[in-house]
Scaffold this motif. Sequence first.
Motif, PDB file in Angstrom:
ATOM      1  N   VAL A 149      -5.488  -3.210  -2.301  1.00  0.00           N
ATOM      2  CA  VAL A 149      -6.176  -3.261  -3.593  1.00  0.00           C
ATOM      3  C   VAL A 149      -7.676  -3.427  -3.385  1.00  0.00           C
ATOM      4  O   VAL A 149      -8.493  -2.759  -4.033  1.00  0.00           O
ATOM      5  CB  VAL A 149      -5.611  -4.411  -4.451  1.00  0.00           C
ATOM      6  N   GLU A 150      -8.058  -4.295  -2.456  1.00  0.00           N
ATOM      7  CA  GLU A 150      -9.480  -4.540  -2.201  1.00  0.00           C
ATOM      8  C   GLU A 150     -10.158  -3.293  -1.651  1.00  0.00           C
ATOM      9  O   GLU A 150     -11.268  -2.943  -2.053  1.00  0.00           O
ATOM     10  CB  GLU A 150      -9.634  -5.688  -1.211  1.00  0.00           C
ATOM     11  N   SER A 151      -9.496  -2.586  -0.736  1.00  0.00           N
ATOM     12  CA  SER A 151     -10.087  -1.392  -0.142  1.00  0.00           C
ATOM     13  C   SER A 151     -10.303  -0.306  -1.177  1.00  0.00           C
ATOM     14  O   SER A 151     -11.360   0.320  -1.234  1.00  0.00           O
ATOM     15  CB  SER A 151      -9.186  -0.871   0.978  1.00  0.00           C
ATOM     16  N   LEU A 152      -9.310  -0.080  -2.028  1.00  0.00           N
ATOM     17  CA  LEU A 152      -9.436   0.975  -3.032  1.00  0.00           C
ATOM     18  C   LEU A 152     -10.429   0.596  -4.116  1.00  0.00           C
ATOM     19  O   LEU A 152     -11.048   1.457  -4.732  1.00  0.00           O
ATOM     20  CB  LEU A 152      -8.073   1.279  -3.637  1.00  0.00           C
ATOM     21  N   GLY A 153     -10.594  -0.698  -4.351  1.00  0.00           N
ATOM     22  CA  GLY A 153     -11.593  -1.132  -5.318  1.00  0.00           C
ATOM     23  C   GLY A 153     -13.006  -0.838  -4.876  1.00  0.00           C
ATOM     24  O   GLY A 153     -13.925  -0.759  -5.695  1.00  0.00           O
ATOM     25  N   ALA A 154     -13.181  -0.616  -3.565  1.00  0.00           N
ATOM     26  CA  ALA A 154     -14.507  -0.316  -3.034  1.00  0.00           C
ATOM     27  C   ALA A 154     -14.814   1.172  -3.031  1.00  0.00           C
ATOM     28  O   ALA A 154     -15.921   1.579  -2.726  1.00  0.00           O
ATOM     29  CB  ALA A 154     -14.621  -0.856  -1.599  1.00  0.00           C
ATOM     30  N   VAL A 155     -13.809   2.020  -3.375  1.00  0.00           N
ATOM     31  CA  VAL A 155     -14.013   3.470  -3.409  1.00  0.00           C
ATOM     32  C   VAL A 155     -14.579   3.862  -4.768  1.00  0.00           C
ATOM     33  O   VAL A 155     -14.008   3.498  -5.804  1.00  0.00           O
ATOM     34  CB  VAL A 155     -12.680   4.209  -3.168  1.00  0.00           C
ATOM     35  N   PRO A 156     -15.708   4.577  -4.809  1.00  0.00           N
ATOM     36  CA  PRO A 156     -16.234   5.023  -6.103  1.00  0.00           C
ATOM     37  C   PRO A 156     -15.178   5.801  -6.875  1.00  0.00           C
ATOM     38  O   PRO A 156     -14.533   6.699  -6.331  1.00  0.00           O
ATOM     39  CB  PRO A 156     -17.410   5.927  -5.699  1.00  0.00           C
TER      40      PRO A 156
END
Length: 315
Positions: A295-302
């Motif tokens: 969840v954290e990684s995908l939250g960092a993707v524009p």
Amino acid sequence: MAPSKPPSTHAQPTLAQLRALIAVVDAGGFGEAAAELNVSQSSLSEAVGKLEDLTDRPLLRRSARGTVPTPAGLRAVTHARAAVQAAGDVLLAAQDDGELSGVLRVSSFRSAATHLLPPVLVAFRRQHPAVTVRLLDGDRAGTGEHLVRSGQADLALIEGDSAADLRLTPLLLDDYLFIAPQSRGTQPVTVQELADSPLLLSPRGDACFQRIETYLGRLGIETSGATTFEQDSVTLGMVRHGLGITLMPRLALLPVPDGLVTLPLPEPLTRPLVVAALPWRAGLPLIRAFTAALVESLGAVPADQLTNPRSHVWH
């Protein structure tokens, strides 16, 4: 024939016996299972034999396809998996969040494994070096859910927003795009164009085809005449040379070959991507930590890299 005697209420199977049954069922034979567990075939046969003595009925039988479970064996192996998993979960539950260790089995379909998981795995390994993450193939429709329910996977990246008996954590919405040769231009796609164009799609058995088939069906378009290919790269090569058009999720397109144009569909079509776990296991520190990392990684993707419906021409 005398009826079978009921199983003893005092003797209980051991975890070793349950693991032996699971190994033979999964491997399809005693020799293969013995090699997988690095034990002798005779000790494996003895363990399964003792389990059959406890149940007073055969759990496995030899067939042309190898060693397969009997109806009683099929019922037993389901509970054997749950028992072995529960025993391991005792140790997982006792771990501290900052000192995780063990093996985490993650099922994923190809495009998610290619584009979403690598940065998560790098960050997770850096934070938890004592954890080994094993990736399992979840490309076929329903595979990921089955692997989680059967205890063969701890987590699964799957498509969809509902799955009975599983805890789902939303990750992102991946939009489907219309893909055609670059020479087509960037004018809006119409339903008539979809109906008139030769369709080049993924195999009929996978989740992507099923989603596209449902979408086109709502528009009154049949997919019975579609040509299907196992490899996305083959499909895109055919499209590039003007042999038809295709519909693909944005993630499956990356990286896009030269000479293609991608456009929004006449009506939006998206696939929700979620991570699935058994509800009573979702809170285990190891599973919870990897879910949070996703969840954290995908939250960092524009967001516009994955869900922006603007047209793109790739040169």
